[in-house]
Design an enzyme around this catalytic site. Sequence first.
Site, PDB file in Angstrom:
ATOM      1  N   LYS A  22      31.300  18.851  32.716  1.00  0.00           N
ATOM      2  CA  LYS A  22      31.797  18.394  34.022  1.00  0.00           C
ATOM      3  C   LYS A  22      31.403  19.366  35.144  1.00  0.00           C
ATOM      4  CE  LYS A  22      36.198  19.346  35.294  1.00  0.00           C
ATOM      5  NZ  LYS A  22      36.331  19.952  36.619  1.00  0.00           N
ATOM      6  N   ASN A  23      31.643  20.658  34.920  1.00  0.00           N
ATOM      7  CA  ASN A  23      31.426  21.621  36.005  1.00  0.00           C
ATOM      8  C   ASN A  23      29.951  21.895  36.287  1.00  0.00           C
ATOM      9  OD1 ASN A  23      34.122  21.734  36.379  1.00  0.00           O
ATOM     10  ND2 ASN A  23      34.415  23.811  35.579  1.00  0.00           N
ATOM     11  N   CYS A 116      45.908  24.244  45.029  1.00  0.00           N
ATOM     12  CA  CYS A 116      46.086  23.323  43.921  1.00  0.00           C
ATOM     13  C   CYS A 116      46.993  23.986  42.904  1.00  0.00           C
ATOM     14  CB  CYS A 116      44.751  22.935  43.297  1.00  0.00           C
ATOM     15  SG  CYS A 116      43.956  24.285  42.449  1.00  0.00           S
ATOM     16  N   ARG A 121      43.257  28.511  46.689  1.00  0.00           N
ATOM     17  CA  ARG A 121      41.836  28.694  46.382  1.00  0.00           C
ATOM     18  C   ARG A 121      41.028  28.606  47.663  1.00  0.00           C
ATOM     19  NH1 ARG A 121      40.756  24.855  41.305  1.00  0.00           N
ATOM     20  NH2 ARG A 121      38.698  25.804  41.330  1.00  0.00           N
ATOM     21  N   ASP A 304      39.054  29.174  32.431  1.00  0.00           N
ATOM     22  CA  ASP A 304      39.293  27.787  32.020  1.00  0.00           C
ATOM     23  C   ASP A 304      39.669  27.654  30.545  1.00  0.00           C
ATOM     24  OD1 ASP A 304      38.818  26.975  34.566  1.00  0.00           O
ATOM     25  OD2 ASP A 304      36.877  26.048  34.194  1.00  0.00           O
ATOM     26  N   ARG A 396      40.730  13.915  33.939  1.00  0.00           N
ATOM     27  CA  ARG A 396      39.790  14.399  34.962  1.00  0.00           C
ATOM     28  C   ARG A 396      38.607  15.103  34.309  1.00  0.00           C
ATOM     29  NH1 ARG A 396      42.282  18.048  39.465  1.00  0.00           N
ATOM     30  NH2 ARG A 396      40.043  18.133  39.804  1.00  0.00           N
TER      31      ARG A 396
HETATM   32  C1  UD1 Z   1      34.893  26.974  39.336  1.00  0.00           C
HETATM   33  C2  UD1 Z   1      35.302  25.921  38.311  1.00  0.00           C
HETATM   34  C3  UD1 Z   1      36.691  26.226  37.766  1.00  0.00           C
HETATM   35  C4  UD1 Z   1      36.739  27.649  37.219  1.00  0.00           C
HETATM   36  C5  UD1 Z   1      36.248  28.650  38.266  1.00  0.00           C
HETATM   37  C6  UD1 Z   1      36.148  30.070  37.729  1.00  0.00           C
HETATM   38  C7  UD1 Z   1      34.198  23.895  39.062  1.00  0.00           C
HETATM   39  C8  UD1 Z   1      34.312  22.563  39.670  1.00  0.00           C
HETATM   40  N1  UD1 Z   1      35.323  24.620  38.977  1.00  0.00           N
HETATM   41  O1  UD1 Z   1      35.823  26.886  40.418  1.00  0.00           O
HETATM   42  O2  UD1 Z   1      36.974  25.285  36.735  1.00  0.00           O
HETATM   43  O3  UD1 Z   1      38.067  27.960  36.843  1.00  0.00           O
HETATM   44  O4  UD1 Z   1      34.935  28.264  38.736  1.00  0.00           O
HETATM   45  O5  UD1 Z   1      35.282  30.123  36.663  1.00  0.00           O
HETATM   46  O6  UD1 Z   1      33.153  24.311  38.615  1.00  0.00           O
HETATM   47  N2  UD1 Z   1      37.303  32.727  45.889  1.00  0.00           N
HETATM   48  C9  UD1 Z   1      37.555  33.241  47.142  1.00  0.00           C
HETATM   49  N3  UD1 Z   1      36.919  32.680  48.194  1.00  0.00           N
HETATM   50  C10 UD1 Z   1      36.033  31.656  48.058  1.00  0.00           C
HETATM   51  C11 UD1 Z   1      35.778  31.144  46.775  1.00  0.00           C
HETATM   52  C12 UD1 Z   1      36.443  31.703  45.694  1.00  0.00           C
HETATM   53  O7  UD1 Z   1      38.344  34.175  47.291  1.00  0.00           O
HETATM   54  O8  UD1 Z   1      35.474  31.189  49.060  1.00  0.00           O
HETATM   55  C13 UD1 Z   1      37.995  33.325  44.721  1.00  0.00           C
HETATM   56  C14 UD1 Z   1      38.888  32.338  43.966  1.00  0.00           C
HETATM   57  O9  UD1 Z   1      40.159  32.230  44.539  1.00  0.00           O
HETATM   58  C15 UD1 Z   1      38.911  32.962  42.577  1.00  0.00           C
HETATM   59  C16 UD1 Z   1      37.499  33.540  42.447  1.00  0.00           C
HETATM   60  O10 UD1 Z   1      37.006  33.689  43.772  1.00  0.00           O
HETATM   61  O11 UD1 Z   1      39.828  34.006  42.537  1.00  0.00           O
HETATM   62  C17 UD1 Z   1      36.537  32.722  41.643  1.00  0.00           C
HETATM   63  O12 UD1 Z   1      36.570  31.371  42.099  1.00  0.00           O
HETATM   64  P1  UD1 Z   1      35.273  30.433  42.019  1.00  0.00           P
HETATM   65  O13 UD1 Z   1      34.337  30.995  41.010  1.00  0.00           O
HETATM   66  O14 UD1 Z   1      34.778  30.176  43.393  1.00  0.00           O
HETATM   67  O15 UD1 Z   1      35.907  29.104  41.442  1.00  0.00           O
HETATM   68  P2  UD1 Z   1      35.484  27.620  41.803  1.00  0.00           P
HETATM   69  O16 UD1 Z   1      34.038  27.540  42.057  1.00  0.00           O
HETATM   70  O17 UD1 Z   1      36.438  27.051  42.799  1.00  0.00           O
END
Ligand code: UD1
Length: 417
Positions: A22-23, A116, A121, A304, A396
């Site tokens: 999915k991701n 969420c 996030r 995850d 999902r």
């Molecule tokens: C993706 C995955 C999710 C997984 C996560 C971490 C998808 C759709 N989702 O989520 O299932 O749990 O990677 O492996 O692929 N952060 C910030 N600012 C930002 C973006 C992120 O501070 O602009 C922080 C987040 O709060 C978190 C960390 O960075 O603490 C990592 O998040 P990120 O890798 O961005 O997760 P997602 O891409 O949202």
Amino acid sequence: MDSFKIEGTRKLSGTIYVSGAKNAILPVMAACLLAPGKSILRNVPNLIDLKTMSHLLRVLGARIEHNGSTMSIDAKDVCFIEAPYELVSKMRASIYVLGPLLARLKEARVSFPGGCAIGTRPVDLHLKALEALGAEITIEHGYIHAKAQQLKGADIYFEKSSVGATINTLMAAVFAKGTTRLLNAAMEPEVDSTIDLLNKMGAKISGQATTTLTIEGVDDLFPVEMTMIPDRIEAGTFLIAGALSTDPVTVKNCLPEHLTSALDKLREAGCELETGEDFITVAGPKIIKPFNLRTLPYPGFPTDLQAQFMVLAAFADGVSFIEDTIFPDRFMHVAELNRLQADIRLERNLATVKGVKAFSGAEVMATDLRASAALVLAGMVADGITTVSRIYHIDRGYDRIEEKLNSIGAKITRENG
Ligand code: UD1
């Protein structure tokens, strides 16, 4: 709302099959917006999140068909720039259209994603990186409005490793003039497969599978065909089912090299493992050994899989410590697992898990995607009946999880309500 009724403590054995990731598919679907014409994706499962992304791409003007495990995305007529609140609020990954829209249509309006169940996030890293490429970004009325006549290459350092920000920036930078370098880029396999797709389409991205990615801007991208990688998180979830069973369970159609840190923990817990090119066979020990676990960016242990591994720790002969450094609030499953008579104490982002001899079936509630998978696993080893409500969370990201788990001996019934 559907729920699962699970009859616990049944013997498990046999082979269980993993679907496409999915991701990896979500960003690849968004990246297809960059190439006018029809791209074909294979190994695409039937998941609510992918339906939501299809809906969003249609709103932007794409034509999508999904038959069996093949999806076609025709992005020729993409001309709308707005990702509306109704869709973004359903799925945060909708933010992935920001980079491609900005690159192709020079403008995007994407509803600001809220928090969420797994915590706040932010998307600050996405926005900062797009600004570094020369985008003008304003936030008004709950929407991110990004504009740029011509993005320009830049050196961008991510303060935190972020899968989403790395991918969004990559997708925006493919048409930027000159060279872009991403430093401290995320190395997750899902980033890798997005790079594979973009390079097949004609992008020039190097440094794959490292934390420094270099993108030489190009003028056009072309539609392609691609087979999607297997879902390492679904595979990891099934591995826990196997680890909780003393008979061997084979998890098939997966890539063991994507699961190194998880396999390491299973060995620490005393599991016997055999791996091949596309399978992992796991047999759990009679007595599970306690283990400590800290989630980290790839190749570290994935957040995850934190909830699913907590179920294994909850049965260990001793105390395990589980810390989530990626999403510190991602512990909604703790209270539900304790309803099944697990013994878990939570202090900030550290769970102290004292192993118990048995779970006792009860009614529990799914709170987010991976937490619900953990509750299903827990229900499978609990005495008596466990009912997991609100399973739309699980649909999902898992394609017919009950049918797959039943094929190795579980007894899970979907009840409509
Ligand atoms: C993706 C995955 C999710 C997984 C996560 C971490 C998808 C759709 N989702 O989520 O299932 O749990 O990677 O492996 O692929 N952060 C910030 N600012 C930002 C973006 C992120 O501070 O602009 C922080 C987040 O709060 C978190 C960390 O960075 O603490 C990592 O998040 P990120 O890798 O961005 O997760 P997602 O891409 O949202």
